[in-house]
Design an enzyme around this catalytic site. Sequence first.
Site, PDB file in Angstrom:
ATOM      1  N   ASP A 132       0.803  -1.234   0.000  1.00 29.59           N
ATOM      2  CA  ASP A 132       0.000   0.000   0.000  1.00 29.59           C
ATOM      3  C   ASP A 132       0.831   1.278   0.000  1.00 29.59           C
ATOM      4  O   ASP A 132       0.270   2.369  -0.079  1.00 29.59           O
ATOM      5  CB  ASP A 132      -0.918   0.029   1.231  1.00 29.59           C
ATOM      6  CG  ASP A 132      -1.984  -1.040   1.200  1.00 29.59           C
ATOM      7  OD1 ASP A 132      -2.189  -1.624   0.118  1.00 29.59           O
ATOM      8  OD2 ASP A 132      -2.604  -1.308   2.242  1.00 29.59           O
ATOM      9  N   MET A 184      -6.168  -2.443  -3.810  1.00 23.12           N
ATOM     10  CA  MET A 184      -5.675  -2.507  -2.439  1.00 23.12           C
ATOM     11  C   MET A 184      -5.544  -1.105  -1.858  1.00 23.12           C
ATOM     12  O   MET A 184      -5.388  -0.127  -2.591  1.00 23.12           O
ATOM     13  CB  MET A 184      -4.312  -3.195  -2.381  1.00 23.12           C
ATOM     14  CG  MET A 184      -4.378  -4.671  -2.678  1.00 23.12           C
ATOM     15  SD  MET A 184      -4.264  -4.916  -4.416  1.00 23.12           S
ATOM     16  CE  MET A 184      -2.534  -4.761  -4.599  1.00 23.12           C
ATOM     17  N   GLY A 185      -5.521  -1.041  -0.548  1.00 27.41           N
ATOM     18  CA  GLY A 185      -5.422   0.230   0.169  1.00 27.41           C
ATOM     19  C   GLY A 185      -6.367   0.192   1.340  1.00 27.41           C
ATOM     20  O   GLY A 185      -7.488   0.700   1.268  1.00 27.41           O
ATOM     21  N   TYR A 197      -5.456 -10.444  -5.692  1.00 26.78           N
ATOM     22  CA  TYR A 197      -4.505 -11.561  -5.615  1.00 26.78           C
ATOM     23  C   TYR A 197      -3.627 -11.649  -6.849  1.00 26.78           C
ATOM     24  O   TYR A 197      -2.487 -12.097  -6.761  1.00 26.78           O
ATOM     25  CB  TYR A 197      -5.247 -12.882  -5.357  1.00 26.78           C
ATOM     26  CG  TYR A 197      -5.779 -12.933  -3.944  1.00 26.78           C
ATOM     27  CD1 TYR A 197      -4.911 -13.002  -2.868  1.00 26.78           C
ATOM     28  CD2 TYR A 197      -7.148 -12.847  -3.685  1.00 26.78           C
ATOM     29  CE1 TYR A 197      -5.382 -13.003  -1.568  1.00 26.78           C
ATOM     30  CE2 TYR A 197      -7.630 -12.851  -2.384  1.00 26.78           C
ATOM     31  CZ  TYR A 197      -6.739 -12.934  -1.332  1.00 26.78           C
ATOM     32  OH  TYR A 197      -7.197 -12.916  -0.048  1.00 26.78           O
ATOM     33  N   ILE A 239      -2.581  -9.012  -8.532  1.00 33.45           N
ATOM     34  CA  ILE A 239      -1.589  -7.941  -8.386  1.00 33.45           C
ATOM     35  C   ILE A 239      -0.505  -8.341  -7.391  1.00 33.45           C
ATOM     36  O   ILE A 239       0.692  -8.162  -7.638  1.00 33.45           O
ATOM     37  CB  ILE A 239      -2.279  -6.630  -7.940  1.00 33.45           C
ATOM     38  CG1 ILE A 239      -3.192  -6.112  -9.060  1.00 33.45           C
ATOM     39  CG2 ILE A 239      -1.248  -5.582  -7.544  1.00 33.45           C
ATOM     40  CD1 ILE A 239      -4.044  -4.923  -8.682  1.00 33.45           C
TER      41      ILE A 239
END
Length: 437
Positions: free
Chosen positions: A207, A250-251, A358, A360
């Site tokens: 992240d 994501m993040g 997943y 990435i």
Amino acid sequence: MIQPSDLTIPTLGPCAYDAPGMARDLATEAGGWVSDDQKILFEDTAAALAGATLADLPMVELAGPRRRIFFDPANTTCAIVTCGGLCPGLNDVIRSIVMQTREVYQVSRVLGLRYGYESLNPAYGHEPLELTPESVANIHHFGGTILGSSRGNQDISVMVDSLVRMEIDILFVVGGDGSQQGALAIHREVEKRGLRIAVVGVPKTIDNDLLHIDRSFGYLTAFSAACQAVNGAAVEAQGARNGVGLVKLMGRDSGFIACGAALASSTADIVLIPEVPFQLEGEDGVYEELKRRLSAKGHATIIAAEGAGQDLCAGDGATDRSGNRHKGDIGLYLKDELGRRFKAEGIEFNLKYIDPSYIIRSVPATAEDSVFCLHLGAAAVHAAMTGRTGMVVGTRHTRYVHLPTHLVTQGRRKVDPKGPLWRSVLETTGQPAIFGD
Ligand code: JJ5
């Protein structure tokens, strides 16, 4: 405010050995040694420096090879552990540490610990792998981690007992905030017992939410891969009447990947990140904005960071074994809630929801991240060989530096909603600065 003493790196003792031949030759010919008084300013703005005297300013130690080292390479065992979720570049970091210890410092033995901190609890029975330059030569071409990983910490005393039993002198921890907190606890227990074991971290967070550090390894790779998902979603959206491509990236608490992917692909109409609250309702809400995009273009793309809109779609309050709170699923929430509103208004729409997380996490590092991992691994080895401990490596103001682990585990970096990154996302998408009335 950071004080100069907050940046002190613990050491195991005086350096009694000369760095061995290859380290010496390389340092002499290519760039030279780094001496312990080579430091950079922690803050570099005029405002932070105004009126201060140099001696009072917080300084960060530069990473790199030292002429004198603490450990005798011929009698040193190193171990590498990878913890937590996958992140591009893990194998590059492992490879770099092995090459640097074995080839440059001529360290006698390097162990790869299996499945995260479980490896340091004999109850699991995971046997370590001996890592050699030959065995790691090609691993950087693959995503994942050849060592396996696991979440969560084990009992600190049990882990230190294992380090002693396995005769490990240096432990490299490639892991996230929870694992680095574990590494810090191991370091403190080692200190309490008066042992000579160095614990050096390579912080891992896809992240890019590291405090005090420019960038985390794997982040550039992650948002490059995320761009492909965003571009794919845009193509899907364009191919359907009132097509909506929705991508969850994501993040958990920081929207850096969502912002990076939004800027690089420059196709997104709406970007939602944890740092900026939003509403679906209202003239300036997400739903009306989406309808405006659809009537203007016939299609639209939305990027939502996984931690966005948690006030709207709360999780179940539980945590995983790394201590991360379960999030509500913002992707499914938006899919359902936007769909429900279109349906209620009798508007035909075609929403495609993509969750590439997943994919990435498991891609190999890009060329730039590979080089970054190579340097981080080498910096970790240089530091550990001098007996530095309780620290992590990273870049600050573009320089490779040593930072105390307690400092970087204190908090997380976030996208500044008033800063230039979010501003350029707003400019690129043209979305309202505030979603909702
Ligand atoms: O819960 C946290 C947390 C989540 C992300 N507590 C402290 C710090 C933190 N971060 C930032 C972070 C992420 C990865 C690493 Cl390796 C580190 Cl040291 C900090």
